[in-house]
Design an enzyme around this catalytic site. Structure first.
Site, mmCIF file in Angstrom:
data_model
loop_
_atom_site.group_PDB
_atom_site.id
_atom_site.type_symbol
_atom_site.label_atom_id
_atom_site.label_comp_id
_atom_site.label_asym_id
_atom_site.label_seq_id
_atom_site.Cartn_x
_atom_site.Cartn_y
_atom_site.Cartn_z
ATOM 1 N N TYR A 87 -5.875 5.074 -7.019
ATOM 2 C CA TYR A 87 -5.996 4.948 -5.568
ATOM 3 C C TYR A 87 -7.442 4.650 -5.224
ATOM 4 O O TYR A 87 -8.297 5.534 -5.250
ATOM 5 C CB TYR A 87 -5.531 6.237 -4.892
ATOM 6 C CG TYR A 87 -5.737 6.272 -3.392
ATOM 7 C CD1 TYR A 87 -5.085 5.361 -2.566
ATOM 8 C CD2 TYR A 87 -6.574 7.205 -2.802
ATOM 9 C CE1 TYR A 87 -5.263 5.386 -1.194
ATOM 10 C CE2 TYR A 87 -6.759 7.240 -1.429
ATOM 11 C CZ TYR A 87 -6.102 6.330 -0.636
ATOM 12 O OH TYR A 87 -6.283 6.359 0.726
ATOM 13 N N TYR B 95 0.865 -1.200 0.000
ATOM 14 C CA TYR B 95 0.000 0.000 0.000
ATOM 15 C C TYR B 95 0.888 1.232 0.000
ATOM 16 O O TYR B 95 1.677 1.458 0.924
ATOM 17 C CB TYR B 95 -0.873 -0.041 1.244
ATOM 18 C CG TYR B 95 -2.062 0.892 1.261
ATOM 19 C CD1 TYR B 95 -3.349 0.382 1.169
ATOM 20 C CD2 TYR B 95 -1.916 2.262 1.438
ATOM 21 C CE1 TYR B 95 -4.459 1.208 1.237
ATOM 22 C CE2 TYR B 95 -3.019 3.099 1.501
ATOM 23 C CZ TYR B 95 -4.287 2.571 1.404
ATOM 24 O OH TYR B 95 -5.389 3.388 1.480
#
Ligand SMILES: [Zn+2]
Lengths: 405, 146
Positions: free
Chosen positions: A358, A300
């Site tokens: 995202y 991430y």
């Protein structure tokens, strides 16, 4: 000790919308996009939307940071006849891959047969994500943080990056290499938002937003939706694609990390970390594997330094050695060989949050699934194990190892 | 590597744009600040410091609290350099610092620092409290380079 639920469930369906630059998805609504992602995931799995009987959320069932999913509304919108599992992990994007563990809990408890995990994200002009934290009078707790002007996630992350630079001699060059190495993976991805190769000169010229972090160290802000479907292994065998087997999964964390940069109380060495050491240790204990056994790592990447700190927390390199590890080119994917470079394990072969899109972590799960299926655009040769991590943030954070069937 | 940036003087954010809220656990800290007295929440049983103030001591589970008067000095633990006023987006150089509070081991505060250029702020720098009036009559602890 091996995890009791090791290899008992699998991700069998992945679906998404297009990825839109922030604010560009209007006039689509967030439920419109969520529905498309779920139905695409069903089609990918070869099941009907009417087979979905469970939802495992993360981010407190958030849809983005301001909207909320509601299971009843989704059922009525999409026509699922009944739901027998509806649960969420708490906090935010840290729990993303942990939601697959939550789905596994529901499946192993025989609550449900096909459980969807999803995220949808839409920013309207009046709802700018980056300033969400600073938009209102702070709570009594955040009255000890927000008056300092640490109002956006980038501000908060820059303070952790600064401490890492102080303790270990980490350089901004390493942050730049994280961005450049993963940008190199998007030129051939039709849906990626940023596709042009990035030079060091361009990185160095990127505006400093929260010193030591530049604009290009911040992830994209995108609109869109992604959904994945988890089911039991016996059902997975009847689905369209090779199952992406859930080999290890954990969420949580330790008190020393706690609220993390929502307060800044972490002692060393946790302060200059990703907060993932606890769940990293858990998945390695569950599986008997280690970082070196991974074929690809989907980490991430809301902010580039957090990739470097996760590499340390997961044990790709020792604590404090992230700078040298990154700068030696070990994040890069070599399309000629389908492997890493300089003995490294490719990181974010999809381009990640920094370059592709995202959607609060879901794109990393999708890439992990495609890698162990063998259908990724930037396919790692003979990929057997894929690591997927959740966002370094207030607990819980989470970790997932997918295995090729 | 890009050249280091010369930012110039680090300023505290204008107090008139800063609201806070309190609850019964946190209010003694802010009442002390009104008297220009820096304190931190200390366990009345085992002496452990914790911030932000909370109902229980995480070490011994006691609900007893003490609010000792601290020297008002601190050490920079980490920081960022920011260049836009978050209230209006205008150019504004300020340096949010995370400090270890002297006399309250384990307790931290997040504040702004002034009295030097932004690029001079460094981890380990000694600072002393400077009080900033904010909205609704409250007072915020910020810091000045010693
Ligand atoms: Zn105590």
């Amino acid at each position: 000790m091996a995890w009791a639920n090791q290899d008992k469930t699998a991700i069998v369906g992945i679906g998404s919308t297009d990825y839109y630059v922030r604010g560009k998805s209007w006039p689509r609504t967030i439920n419109d996009m969520a529905g498309e992602a779920i139905m695409n995931a069903c089609a990918d799995a070869g099941i009907s939307i009417k087979d979905i009987d469970g939802i495992a959320y993360y981010s407190t069932a958030g849809a983005g940071y301001l909207d909320k999913f509601d299971t009843a509304s989704l059922m009525e919108t999409l026509g699922m006849p009944h739901i027998s599992f509806s649960a969420t992990l708490t906090s935010g994007g840290g729990g993303c891959p942990g939601a697959i563990g939550l789905a596994t809990a529901g499946l192993m408890n025989e609550d449900a047969k096909y459980i969807v995990t999803l995220m949808a994200l839409q920013q309207l002009p009046q709802h700018r994500l980056g300033v969400v934290f600073g938009a209102h009078a702070p709570s009594p707790e955040s009255s000890f943080l927000q008056p300092s002007g640490l109002v956006g996630p980038g501000h908060l992350m820059s303070v952790l990056a600064r401490r890492h630079m102080h303790l270990y001699g980490t350089t901004q060059d390493a942050f730049g290499e994280v961005v450049m190495a993963t940008r190199a993976n998007t030129h051939n991805r039709p849906k990626a938002v940023r596709k042009n190769p990035l030079t060091k000169e361009e990185y160095d010229a990127s505006v400093m937003l929260a010193d030591p972090l530049r604009r290009l160290d911040f992830c994209l802000e995108t609109d869109g939706a992604v959904a994945v479907i988890t089911t039991t292994m016996d059902r997975a065998k009847d689905c369209r694609h090779k199952p992406a087997v859930v080999h290890a999964c954990a969420h949580g964390g330790q008190r020393e990390w706690g609220r993390a940069f929502a307060w800044m109380g972490m002692p060393d060495p946790y302060f200059a970390s990703s907060g993932h050491k606890f769940t990293a240790d858990r998945i390695w204990n569950q599986s008997g594997l280690a970082a070196k056994d991974m074929d690809v790592a989907l980490l991430y990447d809301h902010f580039s330094p957090m990739v470097l700190m996760q590499l340390e927390d997961y044990g790709f390199c020792a604590k404090g050695e992230g700078n040298d590890y990154v700068l030696s080119g070990k994040l890069r994917y070599d399309p000629a060989t389908g492997k890493g470079t300089n003995g490294g394990i490719p990181v974010n072969t999809h381009g990640g949050n920094l370059n592709e899109a995202y959607i609060i972590g879901m794109t990393h799960i999708v890439e992990g699934v495609e890698q162990v299926r063998g259908t990724a655009i930037n396919q790692v040769k003979d990929a057997e194990f894929a690591l997927v991590s959740g966002g370094p943030a207030s607990l819980p954070v989470s970790s997932l190892v997918l295995r090729s069937a | 590597m890009a050249e280091p940036i010369k930012y110039g003087p680090a300023r505290v954010l204008p107090g008139e744009q800063i609201p806070i809220t309190t609850n019964p656990d946190t209010e003694p800290f802010w009442q002390a600040a009104k008297e220009h007295r820096l304190t931190a929440c200390q366990c009345g049983n085992c002496g452990h410091f914790r911030m932000p103030p909370s109902p229980y001591c995480p070490e011994c589970s006691s609900r007893e609290k003490k609010w000792p008067t601290l020297p008002g000095t601190a050490t920079v633990f980490s920081f960022a350099i920011c260049n836009k006023n978050p209230a209006n987006g205008e150019d504004y150089i300020y340096v949010p610092i995370v400090v270890d509070i002297d006399g309250a081991p384990g307790a931290r505060l997040n504040a702004n620092v002034t009295g030097c250029n932004a690029e001079e702020v460094h981890i380990g720098m000694k600072v002393t409290v400077e009080w900033t009036p904010i909205r609704d009559g409250w007072v915020l602890p910020n810091f000045r380079k010693v």
